[in-house]
Design an enzyme around this catalytic site. Sequence first.
Site, PDB file in Angstrom:
ATOM      1  N   ARG A   1      36.540 -43.246  -4.396  1.00 22.64           N
ATOM      2  CA  ARG A   1      37.406 -43.536  -5.526  1.00 22.64           C
ATOM      3  C   ARG A   1      38.416 -44.618  -5.110  1.00 22.64           C
ATOM      4  O   ARG A   1      39.147 -44.437  -4.117  1.00 22.64           O
ATOM      5  CB  ARG A   1      38.132 -42.244  -5.901  1.00 22.64           C
ATOM      6  CG  ARG A   1      38.449 -42.065  -7.334  1.00 22.64           C
ATOM      7  CD  ARG A   1      38.487 -40.606  -7.691  1.00 22.64           C
ATOM      8  NE  ARG A   1      37.195 -40.234  -8.223  1.00 22.64           N
ATOM      9  CZ  ARG A   1      36.824 -40.413  -9.493  1.00 22.64           C
ATOM     10  NH1 ARG A   1      37.657 -40.932 -10.364  1.00 22.64           N
ATOM     11  NH2 ARG A   1      35.623 -40.066  -9.896  1.00 22.64           N
TER      12      ARG A   1
ATOM     13  N   ASP B   1      36.279 -57.464 -15.596  1.00 22.75           N
ATOM     14  CA  ASP B   1      36.485 -56.114 -15.068  1.00 22.75           C
ATOM     15  C   ASP B   1      35.106 -55.461 -15.064  1.00 22.75           C
ATOM     16  O   ASP B   1      34.619 -54.997 -16.085  1.00 22.75           O
ATOM     17  CB  ASP B   1      37.476 -55.359 -15.963  1.00 22.75           C
ATOM     18  CG  ASP B   1      37.646 -53.907 -15.530  1.00 22.75           C
ATOM     19  OD1 ASP B   1      36.829 -53.427 -14.729  1.00 22.75           O
ATOM     20  OD2 ASP B   1      38.588 -53.262 -16.014  1.00 22.75           O
TER      21      ASP B   1
ATOM     22  N   TYR C   1      49.802 -45.628   8.719  1.00 21.82           N
ATOM     23  CA  TYR C   1      50.429 -46.566   7.768  1.00 21.82           C
ATOM     24  C   TYR C   1      50.080 -48.005   8.167  1.00 21.82           C
ATOM     25  O   TYR C   1      50.234 -48.372   9.330  1.00 21.82           O
ATOM     26  CB  TYR C   1      51.956 -46.408   7.789  1.00 21.82           C
ATOM     27  CG  TYR C   1      52.483 -45.721   6.550  1.00 21.82           C
ATOM     28  CD1 TYR C   1      52.172 -46.223   5.296  1.00 21.82           C
ATOM     29  CD2 TYR C   1      53.295 -44.595   6.637  1.00 21.82           C
ATOM     30  CE1 TYR C   1      52.649 -45.600   4.146  1.00 21.82           C
ATOM     31  CE2 TYR C   1      53.774 -43.970   5.497  1.00 21.82           C
ATOM     32  CZ  TYR C   1      53.448 -44.474   4.251  1.00 21.82           C
ATOM     33  OH  TYR C   1      53.918 -43.878   3.131  1.00 21.82           O
TER      34      TYR C   1
ATOM     35  N   GLU D   1      50.923 -51.136   6.077  1.00 23.91           N
ATOM     36  CA  GLU D   1      51.374 -52.130   5.097  1.00 23.91           C
ATOM     37  C   GLU D   1      51.122 -53.544   5.605  1.00 23.91           C
ATOM     38  O   GLU D   1      51.393 -53.836   6.775  1.00 23.91           O
ATOM     39  CB  GLU D   1      52.878 -51.995   4.808  1.00 23.91           C
ATOM     40  CG  GLU D   1      53.213 -50.828   3.929  1.00 23.91           C
ATOM     41  CD  GLU D   1      53.733 -49.660   4.738  1.00 23.91           C
ATOM     42  OE1 GLU D   1      53.285 -49.507   5.905  1.00 23.91           O
ATOM     43  OE2 GLU D   1      54.570 -48.914   4.203  1.00 23.91           O
TER      44      GLU D   1
ATOM     45  N   THR E   1      36.414 -50.900  -9.965  1.00 22.29           N
ATOM     46  CA  THR E   1      36.547 -49.684  -9.173  1.00 22.29           C
ATOM     47  C   THR E   1      35.392 -49.698  -8.171  1.00 22.29           C
ATOM     48  O   THR E   1      34.448 -50.469  -8.307  1.00 22.29           O
ATOM     49  CB  THR E   1      36.437 -48.419 -10.037  1.00 22.29           C
ATOM     50  OG1 THR E   1      35.267 -48.522 -10.836  1.00 22.29           O
ATOM     51  CG2 THR E   1      37.651 -48.237 -10.923  1.00 22.29           C
TER      52      THR E   1
ATOM     53  N   LYS F   1      32.033 -46.064  -9.123  1.00 23.43           N
ATOM     54  CA  LYS F   1      31.110 -45.817 -10.241  1.00 23.43           C
ATOM     55  C   LYS F   1      29.690 -46.165  -9.767  1.00 23.43           C
ATOM     56  O   LYS F   1      29.197 -45.547  -8.834  1.00 23.43           O
ATOM     57  CB  LYS F   1      31.555 -46.614 -11.463  1.00 23.43           C
ATOM     58  CG  LYS F   1      32.942 -46.184 -11.991  1.00 23.43           C
ATOM     59  CD  LYS F   1      33.290 -46.864 -13.291  1.00 23.43           C
ATOM     60  CE  LYS F   1      34.561 -46.331 -13.922  1.00 23.43           C
ATOM     61  NZ  LYS F   1      35.797 -46.962 -13.430  1.00 23.43           N
TER      62      LYS F   1
HETATM   63  N1  DSN Z   1      37.496 -43.348 -16.825  1.00 18.77           N
HETATM   64  C1  DSN Z   1      36.637 -44.491 -16.639  1.00 18.77           C
HETATM   65  C2  DSN Z   1      35.421 -44.405 -17.465  1.00 18.77           C
HETATM   66  O1  DSN Z   1      34.898 -43.327 -17.570  1.00 18.77           O
HETATM   67  O2  DSN Z   1      34.954 -45.398 -18.008  1.00 18.77           O
HETATM   68  C3  DSN Z   1      37.301 -45.782 -16.855  1.00 18.77           C
HETATM   69  O3  DSN Z   1      38.620 -45.770 -16.495  1.00 18.77           O
END
Ligand code: DSN
Length: 419
Positions: free
Chosen positions: A237, A201, A54, A56, A228, A231
């Site tokens: 993730r 974003d 942990y 924090e 994120t 990707k």
């Molecule tokens: N689920 C993602 C996508 O495929 O674009 C975005 O949240």
Amino acid sequence: MPIYDALKASDPQIYNALVGEMKRQKEGVELIPSENYISPAVMETMGSCLNNKYSEGYPGKRYYGGQEYMDCVESLAIERATNLFRCEHANVQPHAGAPANVALYFALLEPGDTVLGMDLSHGGHLTHGHPVTYITKVFNFVRYKMKDIETGELDYDEMREVALREKPKIILAGFSAYPREVNYAKMKAIADEVGAYTVADMAHIAGMIAGGVLRNPFDDGFDIITTTTHKSLRGPRGGMILSRELELGRKVDKSVFPGFQGGPIMQMIAAKAVAFGEAQKPEFKEYAAQIIKNSKHMANKFMESGAKLITNGTDNHMMLLDCIKSWDMTGQEAERLFDEIGITLNKNMIPDDTRKPMDPSGIRFGTPAITTRGMKEPEMEKLTEFMLKAIEKRGDESAIKSLHDEVIEFCLKYPVPAL
Ligand code: DSN
């Protein structure tokens, strides 16, 4: 192939599902543009003892003891992220992209404040103010669209008009189904006129920005980037919030913890650091460039076949195809057909779609994952051929079955990292 002996002995049901998924990933083509394959180093880090701690707080300012290694991990993740994206501050604790966006709204806005973002059917995202999300009970979301869906150019005049009228506190660039590059400088100029923050974003395109093949919004003066990490950036993730200047970053830190989240997931933060380290290498630049070459090549092959791509092409990793106009079938039907031959993509709304999200008119697909497997332009041609053949043979079960066999044979030539 990783060994899961302990899991096999302890929980055969989960073990079997895991092995099944591993086979599916190796034998199938992954065209969902938000998916990718992590490296062995990222995978090892995710399954490590860092899970047990942990932490924090932030490096040097934690609530519990025993943080010398956790501070090292998080500081490295921050340092690498800020170098990679050329900014002063990174918060690497968001558990995923949606919490990153929500924490960011609470960092910059008061309840009732307005956000100007992309219309959802034109490529925006649920967390940019879809009515099904709770954030719409707190903040007010207004929209801009594409000016011309034949070119994909955003309607910067409409954006300015809405901004002058609605006085948003945030102007948001960021898309989950938009295949074109953005003129961030124009958005920044509009935001400056109305005193709004600029936020991008970049979840989908983070890898290409890191690799220097798409524009970095910070270079046009944007204040914040949310993303994120799993990707095109090819990490674990998770989510991240980057601030051009330290002062805004401090607001973000307070909002993420204690404002919104509890303990950070340290094995994921370590895996983010590993992925950022990989993204700093020259090979990653080549990878990012190849994603776009592959996407453009595939887009051209589909258009040559007479298929209708929204915006008539792509500047990034993604294509959005109108299945009704192209093949007289729905996006749902196309998704299922391609699933049958081992090619995974997703049904998707097209701009101003008159159909419903679960049965829309389009499909969305892209090249980050297949590029990780080492596929290049010739393989893009082969994949396009497989898909067009499936369209031609739809309804012919034995032809579809033998096409699936061909896809498996093809895929096995391109190993999935870490599997
Ligand atoms: N689920 C993602 C996508 O495929 O674009 C975005 O949240």
